[in-house]
Write a protein that holds these residues in place. Structure first.
Motif, short mmCIF file in Angstrom:
data_model
loop_
_atom_site.label_atom_id
_atom_site.label_comp_id
_atom_site.label_asym_id
_atom_site.label_seq_id
_atom_site.Cartn_x
_atom_site.Cartn_y
_atom_site.Cartn_z
N LEU A 105 4.45 14.05 25.53
CA LEU A 105 4.38 13.64 24.13
C LEU A 105 5.02 14.68 23.22
N ALA A 106 4.69 15.95 23.43
CA ALA A 106 5.27 17.01 22.62
C ALA A 106 6.79 17.05 22.78
N ALA A 107 7.28 16.88 24.01
CA ALA A 107 8.71 16.92 24.27
C ALA A 107 9.42 15.73 23.63
N ARG A 108 8.76 14.58 23.59
CA ARG A 108 9.38 13.40 22.98
C ARG A 108 9.45 13.54 21.46
N ILE A 109 8.41 14.11 20.85
CA ILE A 109 8.45 14.36 19.41
C ILE A 109 9.60 15.31 19.10
N ALA A 110 9.70 16.40 19.86
CA ALA A 110 10.76 17.38 19.65
C ALA A 110 12.13 16.76 19.85
N TYR A 111 12.25 15.88 20.83
CA TYR A 111 13.53 15.23 21.11
C TYR A 111 14.01 14.42 19.91
N GLN A 112 13.09 13.65 19.31
CA GLN A 112 13.48 12.82 18.18
C GLN A 112 13.94 13.66 17.00
N VAL A 113 13.25 14.78 16.73
CA VAL A 113 13.66 15.65 15.63
C VAL A 113 15.03 16.27 15.93
N THR A 114 15.20 16.72 17.17
CA THR A 114 16.45 17.39 17.56
C THR A 114 17.64 16.45 17.48
N HIS A 115 17.47 15.22 17.91
CA HIS A 115 18.62 14.32 18.02
C HIS A 115 18.78 13.36 16.84
N GLU A 116 17.72 13.10 16.10
CA GLU A 116 17.82 12.17 14.98
C GLU A 116 17.91 12.88 13.63
N VAL A 117 17.26 14.03 13.50
CA VAL A 117 17.15 14.69 12.20
C VAL A 117 18.10 15.89 12.08
N LEU A 118 18.04 16.80 13.03
CA LEU A 118 18.84 18.03 12.92
C LEU A 118 20.34 17.78 12.72
N PRO A 119 20.94 16.78 13.37
CA PRO A 119 22.38 16.58 13.16
C PRO A 119 22.74 16.22 11.72
N GLN A 120 21.73 15.82 10.92
CA GLN A 120 22.01 15.39 9.55
C GLN A 120 21.94 16.53 8.54
N VAL A 121 21.30 17.66 8.89
CA VAL A 121 20.94 18.65 7.87
C VAL A 121 21.84 19.88 7.92
N ASP A 122 21.91 20.57 6.77
CA ASP A 122 22.65 21.82 6.65
C ASP A 122 21.74 23.04 6.70
N PHE A 123 20.50 22.88 6.26
CA PHE A 123 19.53 23.97 6.27
C PHE A 123 18.14 23.38 6.08
N GLY A 124 17.11 24.18 6.33
CA GLY A 124 15.77 23.60 6.26
C GLY A 124 14.68 24.61 5.95
N ILE A 125 13.54 24.06 5.53
CA ILE A 125 12.33 24.83 5.25
C ILE A 125 11.20 24.24 6.07
N ASP A 126 10.63 25.04 6.94
CA ASP A 126 9.55 24.61 7.83
C ASP A 126 8.24 25.21 7.31
N LEU A 127 7.28 24.37 6.95
CA LEU A 127 6.06 24.81 6.28
C LEU A 127 4.91 24.96 7.27
N HIS A 128 4.31 26.16 7.31
CA HIS A 128 3.24 26.48 8.24
C HIS A 128 2.08 27.18 7.53
N THR A 129 0.98 27.39 8.28
CA THR A 129 -0.12 28.24 7.84
C THR A 129 -0.50 29.15 9.01
N GLY A 130 -1.40 30.08 8.75
CA GLY A 130 -1.93 30.89 9.84
C GLY A 130 -2.80 30.04 10.76
N GLY A 131 -2.88 30.43 12.03
CA GLY A 131 -3.70 29.71 13.00
C GLY A 131 -4.90 30.52 13.44
#
Length: 327
Positions: free
Chosen positions: A123-149
């Protein structure tokens, strides 16, 4: 900073968003055991005029909800109505972790250690695959929002890739209280983007499963700062007092529990510290001992562990020293 090659039609999962259009796209990813289909929701805001494409992503870890709230507020306030370029928004990437109050997906895998993904993998690999192949090719730069764990509270901070000039520039423009370079982690989202020469900055603010109003406002302000810098918006109404200096931390260190016991911090997160200052102490429940945790050098505290009961070696404070770089 980015080449203006003309605006474009953005296509994700077979759906096209033409210049001047806004669209909500859903990528089906899996089902709950009940049969309920789970989608990855993606908002695309594509201006008529040409410009760069920005990715704003939240919820890569399902229990890190401040990023989700940052994006929700920006969507509600129409902050992504831009004059040129495009913004691709992933409000909540790891929906499975979100509904299970978990950093990971149900099988225990971390999506942020699963890139670039596998089409028919876990499941984790499939989510990552969709972002890598569907989203990343479209973008020039990005902001990834996180918190402490794991009950670690991060004072608002930006992390960038040291040998990627565009990443460093974006980190400064974001103008969080602290920014610093961190190493790329294999199979992380930032590493997958780096391999494709896409600069990503990572915002950290607050702790998991707890809203932090200050961290949320700093996050919104930072995203708007970046959007203004690349010309997507004209002006910003500051939510917070304008900061002249974003502290560039050139060295960092974790201070760890000298023994097991109850941890009692004595400083506020984000505060400056002096060498030898007592930052907190670890004590037993019967007052037989009290071990002080002291600052090894002048600097700042930018992360505090909110776990009250700790074991020897547990991370308590993340501290750093700054050159005082001026934005």
């Amino acid at each position: 900073m980015f080449e203006d090659s003309g605006n474009k039609t953005i296509t994700i999962y077979g759906e096209s968003v033409k210049p001047g259009e806004d669209k909500w796209i859903k990528i089906p990813i899996d089902r709950l055991p009940t049969g309920t289909l789970i989608d990855i929701p993606i908002y695309v805001f594509n201006a008529e005029k040409p410009g760069p494409t920005l990715l704003v992503q939240g919820g890569l870890h399902g229990d890190e909800i401040n990023g989700v709230e940052i994006i929700r507020r920006m969507l509600y306030d129409n902050n992504f109505k831009i004059k040129n370029g495009a913004v691709i928004v992933l409000p909540l990437l790891n929906i499975f972790g979100f509904i299970h109050f978990s950093r990971q997906v149900p099988d225990g895998k971390d999506v942020n250690r699963s890139f670039p993904g596998v089409k028919n993998g876990s499941l984790a690999a499939r989510i990552a695959y969709q972002v890598t192949h569907e989203v990343l090719p479209q973008v020039d730069f990005g902001i990834d929002l996180h918190t402490g764990g794991a009950q670690r509270h991060n004072h608002p901070q930006i992390r960038f890739t040291d040998d990627f000039l565009e990443s460093r520039t974006l980190a400064k423009v974001f103008n969080a209280p602290f920014y610093f370079a961190t190493s790329l982690i294999q199979k992380s989202f930032r590493k997958a983007a780096y391999d494709r020469k896409i600069p990503i900055i990572v915002y950290e603010g607050g702790e998991s499963m707890r809203f932090d109003e200050y961290a949320i406002k700093e996050g919104i302000q930072g995203v708007l700062n970046v959007m203004k810098y690349v010309g997507m918006i004209d002006k910003i109404d500051p939510m917070l007092i304008e900061r002249e200096v974003s502290e560039f931390l050139t060295k960092r260190k974790w201070l760890r529990a000298p023994t097991a016991g109850m941890f009692v911090p004595q400083v506020l997160n984000g505060s400056s510290i002096k060498k030898g200052e007592v930052l907190g102490f670890v004590t037993d429940t019967f007052a037989d001992y009290c071990k002080e945790v002291k600052a090894p050098y002048d600097g700042f505290v930018f992360c505090i562990n909110n776990q009250a009961v700790v074991n020897q070696g547990d991370a308590l404070f993340h501290i750093g020293a700054s050159t005082g770089s001026v934005i």
